[in-house]
Scaffold this motif. Structure first.
Motif, PDB file in Angstrom:
ATOM      1  N   ARG A 113      -0.287   2.940 -10.188  1.00 48.98           N
ATOM      2  CA  ARG A 113      -0.402   4.403 -10.075  1.00 48.98           C
ATOM      3  C   ARG A 113      -1.848   4.890 -10.049  1.00 48.98           C
ATOM      4  N   GLN A 155       0.912  10.097 -12.352  1.00 55.24           N
ATOM      5  CA  GLN A 155       2.180   9.780 -12.998  1.00 55.24           C
ATOM      6  C   GLN A 155       3.074   8.906 -12.119  1.00 55.24           C
ATOM      7  N   THR A 156       2.902   9.007 -10.809  1.00 50.98           N
ATOM      8  CA  THR A 156       3.638   8.159  -9.870  1.00 50.98           C
ATOM      9  C   THR A 156       2.645   7.543  -8.892  1.00 50.98           C
ATOM     10  N   LYS A 157       3.045   6.453  -8.270  1.00 50.29           N
ATOM     11  CA  LYS A 157       2.088   5.708  -7.445  1.00 50.29           C
ATOM     12  C   LYS A 157       1.856   6.388  -6.101  1.00 50.29           C
ATOM     13  N   ASN A 209       2.207  10.547  -2.084  1.00 50.89           N
ATOM     14  CA  ASN A 209       2.691  10.101  -3.376  1.00 50.89           C
ATOM     15  C   ASN A 209       4.183   9.810  -3.377  1.00 50.89           C
ATOM     16  N   GLU A 210       4.584   9.041  -4.386  1.00 54.48           N
ATOM     17  CA  GLU A 210       5.979   8.639  -4.528  1.00 54.48           C
ATOM     18  C   GLU A 210       6.875   9.802  -4.954  1.00 54.48           C
ATOM     19  N   ASP A 211       6.294  10.865  -5.518  1.00 51.19           N
ATOM     20  CA  ASP A 211       7.109  11.990  -5.988  1.00 51.19           C
ATOM     21  C   ASP A 211       7.449  12.983  -4.885  1.00 51.19           C
ATOM     22  N   ALA A 242      10.088  10.034  -1.375  1.00 50.39           N
ATOM     23  CA  ALA A 242       8.740   9.458  -1.390  1.00 50.39           C
ATOM     24  C   ALA A 242       8.076   9.585  -0.020  1.00 50.39           C
ATOM     25  N   ARG A 282       0.189  16.396 -12.519  1.00 50.20           N
ATOM     26  CA  ARG A 282       0.593  15.018 -12.248  1.00 50.20           C
ATOM     27  C   ARG A 282      -0.537  14.016 -12.464  1.00 50.20           C
TER      28      ARG A 282
END
Length: 454
Positions: free
Chosen positions: A226, A245-247, A265-267, A291, A446
């Protein structure tokens, strides 16, 4: 006695050819046109409706791969060429004009995870999970002759074997160095079989690497733990580090403002950062419901395109929070890679259904030769739309998009979840002592931490 006469030159009113338009002279006195704003508003409304009527973004599909498209690369020295690679190790060079394969590059024994082309357009670099880096000579005769009836195959000019699987590769904008990413980051030279430099960012794999277009020795990487890290290859360690917070699946630098970069981002959001101030994002780009897998900037630096796991392609303004366009088809599956064409006219997407798709960057743009009068008409329509874009009816028409049902339902569900969370936070804040609960802004929410690496 003084007499006033009107004197007009015959040349001003005489047409040189019978096909010429009659010359008309306008008096722009506002008192003579009391309905000017109403007429302009009606023209803006008509232009907004016509834009929707003529919106046909899909140009065509390029099929030939037998597995999902994993990565793409464009040739900076040749406008019509685009390289693509698939999960079965197949690499192809396509002619965008004819939408046909020009050349194939066989050799990889597994999925190809990275493609890049040198600045002069003569060398193609590929890497994959078979732990090899392969250098290919881009065939010039094939590029010049786009009417070939048969596909050609090329042999690699060099093959370098690494210890671990490779997940990304990128070439310097100026120079002979390129970087590969996997368990570590290796800096290679075209003429050497061993890496020039190596960086070990951590215990997790690096999944994306991008050189800065303005500073050839600066590169940004993202890893599975991340983090987004900025390296200077003249130093022995990283310069800055951002932990989210996410990769982050992919990174792209703005070609016109090389100090700014955006992470997919993955979010489902994209985060734009200023490389000189990484404590908070400059802008958060929201609209995807899954994602974001890949991102690429337009050569103008004013827009970027993203491809997502939600089976859609979106185009964002570089400083806007929401997308201006969304592209989707019934057959298109998860989008793993996207690219802008070098003239910013087209967008190319590669998805899990083995196809590359060619889209217009502006959905209603007229292709082909445009007469000067047509060009002026298009410019006038854009001007009146921009002038009245804040009015409700025009704003509604311009913003309206037809969405696939899964995306539409996911957006509604996400909105309901966010609204419930906001109500809960507001109630908690109202029932707590003043100052005990601080609401973080979206641009920092984030980000876990940002630090300068010692």
């Amino acid at each position: 006695m003084r007499i006033k006469t009107i004197s007009r030159s015959v040349d001003e009113f005489t047409r040189e050819r019978s096909q010429d338009l009659q010359r008309v002279f306008h008096n722009f006195d506002p008192s003579l046109r009391p309905m000017e704003k109403a007429v302009e508003y009606q023209r803006a409304l008509t232009a907004a409706k016509l834009e929707k009527i003529f919106a046909r973004p899909f140009v065509g599909a390029m099929d030939g791969h037998r597995d999902g498209i994993s990565c793409m690369a464009k040739n900076p020295n040749y406008l019509k060429g685009i390289f693509s690679a698939s999960m079965d190790g197949d690499i192809r060079l396509w002619d965008i004009a004819t939408r046909r394969t020009v050349c194939q590059f066989p050799g990889h024994q597994g999925a190809v995870r990275g493609l890049t082309v040198s600045t002069d357009g003569n060398v193609l670099v590929s890497c994959g999970i078979d732990s090899t880096v392969r250098l290919w000579n881009v065939p010039r005769p094939s590029l010049e002759d786009s009417d070939l009836s048969s596909e050609k195959s090329a042999e690699p000019s060099a093959v370098y074997v690494c210890k671990n699987a490779l997940l990304a590769v990128d070439h310097q904008f100026e120079g002979e160095l390129f970087a590969t990413a996997g368990a570590q980051i290796d800096i290679w030279n075209h003429n050497r079989s061993q890496p020039v430099h190596s960086f070990k960012p951590g215990n997790d794999s690096v999944i994306s690497v991008r050189f800065n277009p303005g500073e050839p020795d600066i590169l940004a990487v993202s890893s599975n733990d991340r983090r987004m890290i900025i390296y200077d290859i003249r130093m022995s360690s990283a310069a800055r580090e951002i932990r989210m917070q996410t990769k982050t699946n992919s990174i792209a630098w703005n070609p016109m403002e090389p100090m700014n970069f955006t992470g997919a981002n993955e979010d489902g959001n994209c985060y734009s950062f200023d490389g000189r101030k990484n404590e908070e994002a400059k802008c958060v780009h929201k609209d995807h419901v899954s994602a974001v897998m890949d991102i690429d900037f337009s050569p103008t630096g004013r827009e970027f395109v993203t491809g997502s796991y939600d089976r859609s392609v979106r185009i964002f303004p570089y400083n806007g929070g929401h997308s201006r366009e969304i592209y989707h088809t019934k057959r298109m599956q998860r989008v793993f890679c996207v690219k802008y064409s070098s003239d910013a006219t087209y967008v190319i997407s590669g998805s899990d259904d083995t196809n590359l798709r060619l889209w217009k960057a502006k959905a209603s743009e007229q292709l082909g030769v445009i007469l000067p009068r047509e060009q002026k008409k298009h410019e006038y329509n854009e001007a009146v739309k921009n002038r009245y874009k804040h009015l409700p009816e025009i704003k509604r028409i311009v913003r309206h998009r037809h969405l696939p049902k899964p995306i539409y339902k996911a957006i509604a569900e996400s909105r309901a979840v966010n609204n419930a969370k906001k109500r809960k936070d507001d109630r908690r804040k109202a029932s707590s002592a003043p100052g005990t609960i601080v609401t973080k802004p979206l641009r920092t929410r984030r980000i876990i931490n940002e630090r300068e690496v010692e």
